[in-house]
Design a protein around this motif. Structure first.
Motif, PDB file in Angstrom:
ATOM      1  N   GLN A   1       0.732  -1.233   0.014  1.00  0.00           N
ATOM      2  CA  GLN A   1      -0.016  -0.027  -0.054  1.00  0.00           C
ATOM      3  C   GLN A   1       1.005   1.532  -0.110  1.00  0.00           C
ATOM      4  OE1 GLN A   1      -3.512  -0.202  -0.526  1.00  0.00           O
ATOM      5  NE2 GLN A   1      -2.924  -2.396  -0.274  1.00  0.00           N
ATOM      6  N   ARG A   2       2.118   1.182  -0.195  1.00  0.00           N
ATOM      7  CA  ARG A   2       2.987   2.246  -0.151  1.00  0.00           C
ATOM      8  C   ARG A   2       3.964   2.134  -1.189  1.00  0.00           C
ATOM      9  NH1 ARG A   2       3.917   7.314   0.260  1.00  0.00           N
ATOM     10  NH2 ARG A   2       5.440   8.036   1.397  1.00  0.00           N
ATOM     11  N   ALA A   3       3.742   2.006  -2.547  1.00  0.00           N
ATOM     12  CA  ALA A   3       4.472   1.542  -3.612  1.00  0.00           C
ATOM     13  C   ALA A   3       5.327   2.916  -3.975  1.00  0.00           C
ATOM     14  CB  ALA A   3       3.932   1.217  -4.852  1.00  0.00           C
ATOM     15  N   ILE A   4       6.677   2.643  -4.305  1.00  0.00           N
ATOM     16  CA  ILE A   4       7.636   3.618  -4.722  1.00  0.00           C
ATOM     17  C   ILE A   4       8.216   2.760  -6.157  1.00  0.00           C
ATOM     18  CG2 ILE A   4       9.767   4.597  -4.677  1.00  0.00           C
ATOM     19  CD1 ILE A   4       9.064   4.934  -1.767  1.00  0.00           C
ATOM     20  N   TYR A   5       8.429   3.424  -7.332  1.00  0.00           N
ATOM     21  CA  TYR A   5       8.905   2.821  -8.273  1.00  0.00           C
ATOM     22  C   TYR A   5      10.187   3.437  -8.804  1.00  0.00           C
ATOM     23  CZ  TYR A   5       4.194   1.459  -8.797  1.00  0.00           C
ATOM     24  OH  TYR A   5       2.867   0.974  -8.457  1.00  0.00           O
ATOM     25  N   ARG A   6      11.172   2.373  -9.074  1.00  0.00           N
ATOM     26  CA  ARG A   6      12.444   2.716  -9.751  1.00  0.00           C
ATOM     27  C   ARG A   6      12.369   2.750 -11.347  1.00  0.00           C
ATOM     28  NH1 ARG A   6      16.126  -1.186  -6.524  1.00  0.00           N
ATOM     29  NH2 ARG A   6      16.355   0.081  -4.469  1.00  0.00           N
ATOM     30  N   ILE A   7      12.615   3.857 -11.835  1.00  0.00           N
ATOM     31  CA  ILE A   7      12.978   3.779 -13.278  1.00  0.00           C
ATOM     32  C   ILE A   7      14.320   3.305 -13.745  1.00  0.00           C
ATOM     33  CG2 ILE A   7      12.661   5.232 -15.302  1.00  0.00           C
ATOM     34  CD1 ILE A   7      11.353   7.639 -13.601  1.00  0.00           C
ATOM     35  N   VAL A   8      13.938   2.176 -14.288  1.00  0.00           N
ATOM     36  CA  VAL A   8      15.078   1.220 -14.933  1.00  0.00           C
ATOM     37  C   VAL A   8      15.250   0.946 -16.546  1.00  0.00           C
ATOM     38  CG1 VAL A   8      15.305   0.006 -12.476  1.00  0.00           C
ATOM     39  CG2 VAL A   8      13.897  -0.925 -14.490  1.00  0.00           C
ATOM     40  N   ALA A   9      16.427   0.856 -16.811  1.00  0.00           N
ATOM     41  CA  ALA A   9      16.594   0.364 -18.042  1.00  0.00           C
ATOM     42  C   ALA A   9      16.810  -1.419 -17.991  1.00  0.00           C
ATOM     43  CB  ALA A   9      18.072   0.534 -18.834  1.00  0.00           C
ATOM     44  N   ILE A  10      15.857  -1.916 -18.558  1.00  0.00           N
ATOM     45  CA  ILE A  10      15.817  -3.212 -18.523  1.00  0.00           C
ATOM     46  C   ILE A  10      15.471  -3.990 -19.772  1.00  0.00           C
ATOM     47  CG2 ILE A  10      13.312  -3.339 -18.028  1.00  0.00           C
ATOM     48  CD1 ILE A  10      13.883  -5.377 -15.736  1.00  0.00           C
ATOM     49  N   ASP A  11      15.948  -5.333 -20.014  1.00  0.00           N
ATOM     50  CA  ASP A  11      15.497  -5.963 -21.305  1.00  0.00           C
ATOM     51  C   ASP A  11      14.348  -6.386 -21.207  1.00  0.00           C
ATOM     52  OD1 ASP A  11      15.950  -7.558 -23.297  1.00  0.00           O
ATOM     53  OD2 ASP A  11      16.506  -9.410 -22.398  1.00  0.00           O
ATOM     54  N   VAL A  12      13.619  -6.615 -22.270  1.00  0.00           N
ATOM     55  CA  VAL A  12      12.217  -6.604 -22.720  1.00  0.00           C
ATOM     56  C   VAL A  12      11.657  -7.954 -22.059  1.00  0.00           C
ATOM     57  CG1 VAL A  12      10.386  -6.922 -24.532  1.00  0.00           C
ATOM     58  CG2 VAL A  12      12.202  -5.034 -24.799  1.00  0.00           C
ATOM     59  N   ARG A  13      12.497  -8.892 -22.209  1.00  0.00           N
ATOM     60  CA  ARG A  13      12.056 -10.342 -21.907  1.00  0.00           C
ATOM     61  C   ARG A  13      12.020 -10.476 -20.309  1.00  0.00           C
ATOM     62  NH1 ARG A  13      16.465 -12.625 -25.852  1.00  0.00           N
ATOM     63  NH2 ARG A  13      17.484 -10.970 -24.776  1.00  0.00           N
ATOM     64  N   SER A  14      12.614  -9.535 -19.485  1.00  0.00           N
ATOM     65  CA  SER A  14      12.613  -9.685 -18.010  1.00  0.00           C
ATOM     66  C   SER A  14      11.384  -9.508 -17.499  1.00  0.00           C
ATOM     67  CB  SER A  14      13.834  -8.747 -17.590  1.00  0.00           C
ATOM     68  OG  SER A  14      15.026  -9.086 -17.908  1.00  0.00           O
ATOM     69  N   ARG A  15      11.190  -9.938 -16.127  1.00  0.00           N
ATOM     70  CA  ARG A  15       9.844  -9.816 -15.220  1.00  0.00           C
ATOM     71  C   ARG A  15      10.178  -8.390 -14.821  1.00  0.00           C
ATOM     72  NH1 ARG A  15       9.878 -12.986 -10.503  1.00  0.00           N
ATOM     73  NH2 ARG A  15      12.048 -12.581 -10.414  1.00  0.00           N
ATOM     74  N   ARG A  16       9.028  -7.969 -14.085  1.00  0.00           N
ATOM     75  CA  ARG A  16       8.936  -6.611 -13.391  1.00  0.00           C
ATOM     76  C   ARG A  16      10.126  -6.441 -12.524  1.00  0.00           C
ATOM     77  NH1 ARG A  16       3.809  -4.883 -10.315  1.00  0.00           N
ATOM     78  NH2 ARG A  16       4.739  -6.173  -8.877  1.00  0.00           N
ATOM     79  N   GLU A  17      10.239  -7.442 -11.587  1.00  0.00           N
ATOM     80  CA  GLU A  17      11.259  -7.132 -10.609  1.00  0.00           C
ATOM     81  C   GLU A  17      12.465  -7.857 -11.019  1.00  0.00           C
ATOM     82  OE1 GLU A  17       8.109  -8.212  -9.811  1.00  0.00           O
ATOM     83  OE2 GLU A  17       7.406  -6.385  -8.608  1.00  0.00           O
ATOM     84  N   GLY A  18      12.690  -8.213 -12.326  1.00  0.00           N
ATOM     85  CA  GLY A  18      13.969  -8.919 -12.934  1.00  0.00           C
ATOM     86  C   GLY A  18      15.106  -7.936 -12.782  1.00  0.00           C
ATOM     87  N   ARG A  19      16.154  -8.612 -12.932  1.00  0.00           N
ATOM     88  CA  ARG A  19      17.374  -8.046 -13.092  1.00  0.00           C
ATOM     89  C   ARG A  19      17.389  -6.915 -14.214  1.00  0.00           C
ATOM     90  NH1 ARG A  19      22.828 -11.055 -12.949  1.00  0.00           N
ATOM     91  NH2 ARG A  19      22.696 -10.789 -10.890  1.00  0.00           N
ATOM     92  N   ASP A  20      17.956  -5.595 -13.545  1.00  0.00           N
ATOM     93  CA  ASP A  20      17.837  -4.439 -14.709  1.00  0.00           C
ATOM     94  C   ASP A  20      19.418  -4.413 -14.936  1.00  0.00           C
ATOM     95  OD1 ASP A  20      19.318  -3.152 -12.402  1.00  0.00           O
ATOM     96  OD2 ASP A  20      17.309  -2.392 -11.472  1.00  0.00           O
ATOM     97  N   ILE A  21      19.557  -3.566 -16.154  1.00  0.00           N
ATOM     98  CA  ILE A  21      20.919  -2.916 -16.730  1.00  0.00           C
ATOM     99  C   ILE A  21      21.183  -1.840 -15.881  1.00  0.00           C
ATOM    100  CG2 ILE A  21      22.041  -2.055 -18.510  1.00  0.00           C
ATOM    101  CD1 ILE A  21      19.705  -3.550 -20.321  1.00  0.00           C
ATOM    102  N   ARG A  22      20.352  -0.757 -15.505  1.00  0.00           N
ATOM    103  CA  ARG A  22      20.753   0.309 -14.887  1.00  0.00           C
ATOM    104  C   ARG A  22      19.571   1.154 -14.247  1.00  0.00           C
ATOM    105  NH1 ARG A  22      24.723   5.123 -16.784  1.00  0.00           N
ATOM    106  NH2 ARG A  22      24.793   6.184 -14.745  1.00  0.00           N
TER     107      ARG A  22
END
Length: 85
Positions: free
Chosen positions: A13-34
Motif C-alpha cells: 500500500q506504499r509503492a515507490i517505483y524505480r525507473i530502470v533500463a531493462i531487457d524486454v524479456r525480463s520480469r517486472r522485478e527482474g535484473r535491470d541493466i541500470r
C-alpha cells in the motif's frame, strides 16, 4: 531490446517505483541493466538521472507509456532538444 520502465519497490500500500533500463524479456522485478531514476506517486516526486536516460534513448531504448508521461511532465525532452542543438 531495452526498455525504460518502472520497477516496483516499497512496502504494501506504499509503492515507490524505480525507473530502470531493462531487457524486454525480463520480469517486472527482474535484473535491470541500470537504475536511471525513481517515481513516488503518493508524494508526486520524481528523480531522473538525465545523462543516463539520454544515453539509453540514443542507443535505441524505448520508454513505456507511463515512463514517457513521467519524463514529459519533468520536461526531460525539452532538455534533450536544447542539448542536441
Amino acid at each position: 531490446m531495452v526498455k525504460l520502465r518502472l520497477k516496483r519497490c516499497g512496502r504494501k500500500q506504499r509503492a515507490i517505483y524505480r525507473i530502470v533500463a531493462i531487457d524486454v524479456r525480463s520480469r517486472r522485478e527482474g535484473r535491470d541493466i541500470r537504475k536511471v531514476g525513481f517515481y513516488d506517486p503518493i508524494n508526486n516526486q520524481t528523480y531522473s538521472n538525465v545523462p543516463a536516460i539520454l544515453y539509453f534513448l540514443e542507443k535505441g531504448a524505448q520508454p513505456t507509456g507511463t515512463v514517457y508521461d513521467i519524463f514529459r511532465k519533468a520536461d526531460l525532452f525539452k532538455e534533450s532538444i536544447s542539448s542536441s542543438v
